[in-house]
Enzyme design. Sequence first.
Site, PDB file in Angstrom:
ATOM      1  N   PHE A 160       5.146   5.084 -13.349  1.00 47.77           N
ATOM      2  CA  PHE A 160       3.488   5.035 -13.324  1.00 47.77           C
ATOM      3  C   PHE A 160       3.142   6.001 -12.491  1.00 47.77           C
ATOM      4  O   PHE A 160       4.049   6.613 -11.587  1.00 47.77           O
ATOM      5  CB  PHE A 160       3.198   3.534 -13.271  1.00 47.77           C
ATOM      6  N   GLY A 161       2.049   6.047 -12.289  1.00 46.33           N
ATOM      7  CA  GLY A 161       1.318   7.180 -11.211  1.00 46.33           C
ATOM      8  C   GLY A 161       1.835   8.470 -11.172  1.00 46.33           C
ATOM      9  O   GLY A 161       1.896   9.243 -12.269  1.00 46.33           O
ATOM     10  N   HIS A 164      11.031   3.972  -2.679  1.00 49.20           N
ATOM     11  CA  HIS A 164      10.156   3.624  -1.405  1.00 49.20           C
ATOM     12  C   HIS A 164      10.060   2.065  -1.718  1.00 49.20           C
ATOM     13  O   HIS A 164      10.129   1.400  -0.415  1.00 49.20           O
ATOM     14  CB  HIS A 164       8.853   4.319  -1.093  1.00 49.20           C
ATOM     15  N   ARG A 165       9.583   1.437  -2.691  1.00 54.07           N
ATOM     16  CA  ARG A 165       9.463   0.226  -2.614  1.00 54.07           C
ATOM     17  C   ARG A 165      10.534  -0.643  -2.679  1.00 54.07           C
ATOM     18  O   ARG A 165      10.564  -1.687  -2.028  1.00 54.07           O
ATOM     19  CB  ARG A 165       8.741  -0.007  -4.059  1.00 54.07           C
ATOM     20  N   ASP A 210       1.075  -1.150   0.003  1.00 57.26           N
ATOM     21  CA  ASP A 210      -0.020   0.013   0.091  1.00 57.26           C
ATOM     22  C   ASP A 210       0.961   0.970  -0.032  1.00 57.26           C
ATOM     23  O   ASP A 210       1.908   1.413   0.735  1.00 57.26           O
ATOM     24  CB  ASP A 210      -0.951   0.259   1.146  1.00 57.26           C
ATOM     25  N   SER A 211       0.598   1.962  -1.054  1.00 59.79           N
ATOM     26  CA  SER A 211       1.708   3.247  -1.197  1.00 59.79           C
ATOM     27  C   SER A 211       1.117   4.543  -1.560  1.00 59.79           C
ATOM     28  O   SER A 211      -0.273   4.423  -1.747  1.00 59.79           O
ATOM     29  CB  SER A 211       2.719   2.624  -2.238  1.00 59.79           C
TER      30      SER A 211
HETATM   31  P1  ITT Z   1      -3.570  -2.189  -5.307  1.00 57.96           P
HETATM   32  O1  ITT Z   1      -4.264  -1.814  -4.143  1.00 57.96           O
HETATM   33  O2  ITT Z   1      -4.175  -3.212  -6.016  1.00 57.96           O
HETATM   34  O3  ITT Z   1      -2.192  -2.722  -4.911  1.00 57.96           O
HETATM   35  P2  ITT Z   1      -3.543   0.645  -5.997  1.00 57.96           P
HETATM   36  O4  ITT Z   1      -3.220   1.397  -7.369  1.00 57.96           O
HETATM   37  O5  ITT Z   1      -5.049   0.828  -5.603  1.00 57.96           O
HETATM   38  O6  ITT Z   1      -3.348  -0.927  -6.317  1.00 57.96           O
HETATM   39  P3  ITT Z   1      -2.654   1.970  -3.827  1.00 57.96           P
HETATM   40  O7  ITT Z   1      -4.139   1.679  -3.018  1.00 57.96           O
HETATM   41  O8  ITT Z   1      -1.562   1.558  -2.702  1.00 57.96           O
HETATM   42  O9  ITT Z   1      -2.626   0.774  -5.110  1.00 57.96           O
HETATM   43  O10 ITT Z   1      -2.493   3.352  -4.196  1.00 57.96           O
HETATM   44  C1  ITT Z   1      -1.222   3.707  -4.458  1.00 57.96           C
HETATM   45  C2  ITT Z   1      -1.399   5.013  -5.352  1.00 57.96           C
HETATM   46  O11 ITT Z   1       0.001   5.752  -5.180  1.00 57.96           O
HETATM   47  C3  ITT Z   1      -1.796   4.756  -6.811  1.00 57.96           C
HETATM   48  O12 ITT Z   1      -2.393   5.843  -7.245  1.00 57.96           O
HETATM   49  C4  ITT Z   1      -0.293   4.630  -7.505  1.00 57.96           C
HETATM   50  O13 ITT Z   1      -0.216   5.035  -8.681  1.00 57.96           O
HETATM   51  C5  ITT Z   1       0.566   5.846  -6.512  1.00 57.96           C
HETATM   52  N1  ITT Z   1       1.881   5.212  -6.391  1.00 57.96           N
HETATM   53  C6  ITT Z   1       2.423   4.291  -5.628  1.00 57.96           C
HETATM   54  N2  ITT Z   1       3.492   4.046  -5.590  1.00 57.96           N
HETATM   55  C7  ITT Z   1       3.994   4.607  -6.711  1.00 57.96           C
HETATM   56  C8  ITT Z   1       5.172   4.930  -7.351  1.00 57.96           C
HETATM   57  O14 ITT Z   1       6.259   3.892  -7.150  1.00 57.96           O
HETATM   58  N3  ITT Z   1       5.102   5.574  -8.253  1.00 57.96           N
HETATM   59  C9  ITT Z   1       4.065   6.482  -8.886  1.00 57.96           C
HETATM   60  N4  ITT Z   1       2.942   6.360  -8.325  1.00 57.96           N
HETATM   61  C10 ITT Z   1       2.744   5.479  -6.918  1.00 57.96           C
END
Ligand code: ITT
Length: 195
Positions: free
Chosen positions: A152-153, A180-181, A70-71
């Site tokens: 991504f993200g 962080h990961r 969770d991130s």
């Molecule tokens: P799961 O719950 O299925 O794992 P999710 O995308 O819903 O997938 P999270 O609830 O943990 O995951 O939300 C993490 C958010 O933060 C999500 O919008 C990601 O794109 C962003 N995020 C997390 N780590 C990131 C990274 O390394 N680079 C860019 N964005 C990240």
Amino acid sequence: MKLVLATSNKGKVREIKAMCEDFEVVPYTELIDEFEIIEDADTFKENALLKAHAVFNALRDDSVIVLADDSGISVEVLDGAPGIYSARYGGEDATDKDNLNTLMKNIKKTGVVSSPAFYTAAMAIVTKDIHRTVHGWMYGTALTEAQGEGGFGYDPMFIPLGFDKTLGELDDETKRKLSHRSKALSLVRKILKTL
Ligand code: ITT
């Protein structure tokens, strides 16, 4: 050792696979149908545990090791937002692009063009005998303009400390070394060795 990932986020799967080449890494969606997990806890840690337990229970296999992530990103000028709400910052059905644009727009509204920010990753490992959590962080600067297409993200708007390019411009290998990961995963490895 086989690790089942409790995530349906393709970016996370790609990064975790690349960082765990010595393990067999399988997203749970390759084993059972994807299902919705309500992430309604107040912390990254509790949400990671919630996802890992949900997938462990759904798999009905006592021998599996489940790993959840969770991130999110926290921006200083927004008092730490979006934090645990990073996945839905742009609305219920928001795409990564919607979230990115919403965050850049909200930073801009405060009157600045950048702000200190950090990513958090909480990881949970669940087996039939244990449930453990670890954290990793990456510090840097959040921008109001996206640069690059990599990662991504929120990566196109985030410059890691010590760099002058965003994670959207830097290569995967560079992110892998400082993210962080990857920090959380190095702690996960220590726990896996004790199993
Ligand atoms: P799961 O719950 O299925 O794992 P999710 O995308 O819903 O997938 P999270 O609830 O943990 O995951 O939300 C993490 C958010 O933060 C999500 O919008 C990601 O794109 C962003 N995020 C997390 N780590 C990131 C990274 O390394 N680079 C860019 N964005 C990240």
